[in-house]
Scaffold this motif. Structure first.
Motif, PDB file in Angstrom:
ATOM      1  N   ALA A 106      67.649 -45.720 -30.040  1.00 54.57           N
ATOM      2  CA  ALA A 106      69.032 -45.301 -30.291  1.00 54.57           C
ATOM      3  C   ALA A 106      69.316 -45.277 -31.795  1.00 54.57           C
ATOM      4  O   ALA A 106      69.974 -44.360 -32.308  1.00 54.57           O
ATOM      5  N   THR A 107      68.805 -46.280 -32.503  1.00 56.44           N
ATOM      6  CA  THR A 107      69.007 -46.333 -33.951  1.00 56.44           C
ATOM      7  C   THR A 107      68.232 -45.220 -34.646  1.00 56.44           C
ATOM      8  O   THR A 107      68.763 -44.527 -35.526  1.00 56.44           O
TER       9      THR A 107
ATOM     10  N   ASN B 230      67.344 -42.424 -33.407  1.00 55.53           N
ATOM     11  CA  ASN B 230      67.850 -41.106 -33.030  1.00 55.53           C
ATOM     12  C   ASN B 230      69.097 -40.707 -33.811  1.00 55.53           C
ATOM     13  O   ASN B 230      69.518 -39.547 -33.755  1.00 55.53           O
ATOM     14  N   THR B 231      69.676 -41.638 -34.563  1.00 54.96           N
ATOM     15  CA  THR B 231      70.850 -41.299 -35.367  1.00 54.96           C
ATOM     16  C   THR B 231      70.516 -40.294 -36.468  1.00 54.96           C
ATOM     17  O   THR B 231      71.425 -39.619 -36.980  1.00 54.96           O
TER      18      THR B 231
ATOM     19  N   SER C  59      62.670 -49.564 -36.117  1.00 51.75           N
ATOM     20  CA  SER C  59      63.491 -48.538 -36.756  1.00 51.75           C
ATOM     21  C   SER C  59      63.651 -48.752 -38.260  1.00 51.75           C
ATOM     22  O   SER C  59      63.709 -47.785 -39.025  1.00 51.75           O
TER      23      SER C  59
END
Length: 286
Positions: free
Chosen positions: A31-32, A34-35, A270
């Protein structure tokens, strides 16, 4: 550099976690990551299909999030039927990109493993024969040549066979000498190979881990980098800061020299990759 898509491709690699707890942790890291909207995430596939279930689960979760995904597909020890089953599975998930590899033998198997494929070019040809142009096929390239090839010329001949079989692009093994990458591209051009060759980038965060990986895969850590890392001992903060600067300068030189993008080996973390992404000023990293 060879003719390329004018838009560089920036992508990230993950490996399938071994436990449910690590999978939950990885979801947060994804999620991080994919930012910054990478072009796609690739997901590795263990020796002899040893992480097949984990690869499927990771790929399926990514696709449910609407994230473009490129599963690794290693053919050693696999039958044509098994590979065809995988291809159909991925097509049903809306996947149109694969990383096609020979793969490594499972530990302890020696040369006794069966299967219908010996080399990655045979896998690429099979994918093209059975699925046409549905998949964009990425293959591996080695700026310092694969240790099992014996010589750089033999390694380049192997790479050429993969391209002739239908590969669309290549991702390199990680390296820390930009000259090795540019030399590979020049040699490919001389042979009429003009597919994009995207540098694989490994952040430096842990000296002992990096040394172990590099010894296993034949990637060279230049002596001056090894010496500096050894000098930091257990000082992880200094190791990471030095490593960041080394890889940052490597990436800048590669992009300034015309590399068609970067493929980051995130090691499911990440922080180090996103710091590089942002310091390089890549799209979405502001």
């Amino acid at each position: 550099m060879s003719p390329q898509d004018p838009t560089p491709t920036y992508s990230l690699e993950l490996f399938p976690p071994k436990t449910a707890e690590r999978m939950e942790r990885l979801k947060g890291e994804i999620a991080t990551l994919n930012t910054v909207a990478p072009r796609y995430f690739s997901v590795t596939y263990g020796a002899g299909g040893s992480t097949r279930k984990g690869t499927f689960e990771t790929v399926s979760w990514l696709r449910r999030q609407g994230i473009d995904t490129a599963p690794h597909l290693a053919c050693i020890g696999s039958t044509q039927g098994e590979v065809l089953e995988l291809l159909e599975h991925y097509r049903e998930q809306g996947i149109d990109r694969l990383v096609a590899l020979r793969g490594d033998l499972p530990s302890g198997m020696g040369g006794g493993i069966g299967g219908d494929f010996r080399y990655a070019n045979e896998l690429v040809a099979f994918i093209r024969e059975r699925t046409g142009d549905h998949f964009r096929i990425e293959v591996a390239a080695y700026p310092e040549y694969h240790p099992q090839s014996g010589t750089p010329d033999r390694d380049l001949a192997n790479f050429k066979r993969k391209v002739e079989a239908g590969a669309d692009a290549a991702i390199t093994q990680y390296f820390y000498n930009a000259d090795a990458y540019f030399a590979l591209v020049e040699r490919c051009q001389a042979l009429g190979i003009d597919i994009p060759i995207v540098p694989g980038i490994m952040p430096i965060t842990n000296h002992s881990q990096l040394a172990r990986f590099s010894d296993a895969c034949g990637a060279e850590i230049p002596r001056w980098i090894r010496r500096r890392l050894e000098g930091f001992g257990d000082d992880l903060a200094s190791t990471r800061e030095f490593g960041h600067q080394v890889v940052l300068q490597l990436c800048r030189r590669l992009l300034e020299g015309g590399a068609p993008g970067l493929h980051f080996y995130t090691m499911n973390q990440s922080g180090p990759t996103l710091r590089l992404w942002r310091d390089l000023g890549l799209p979405g990293g502001a």
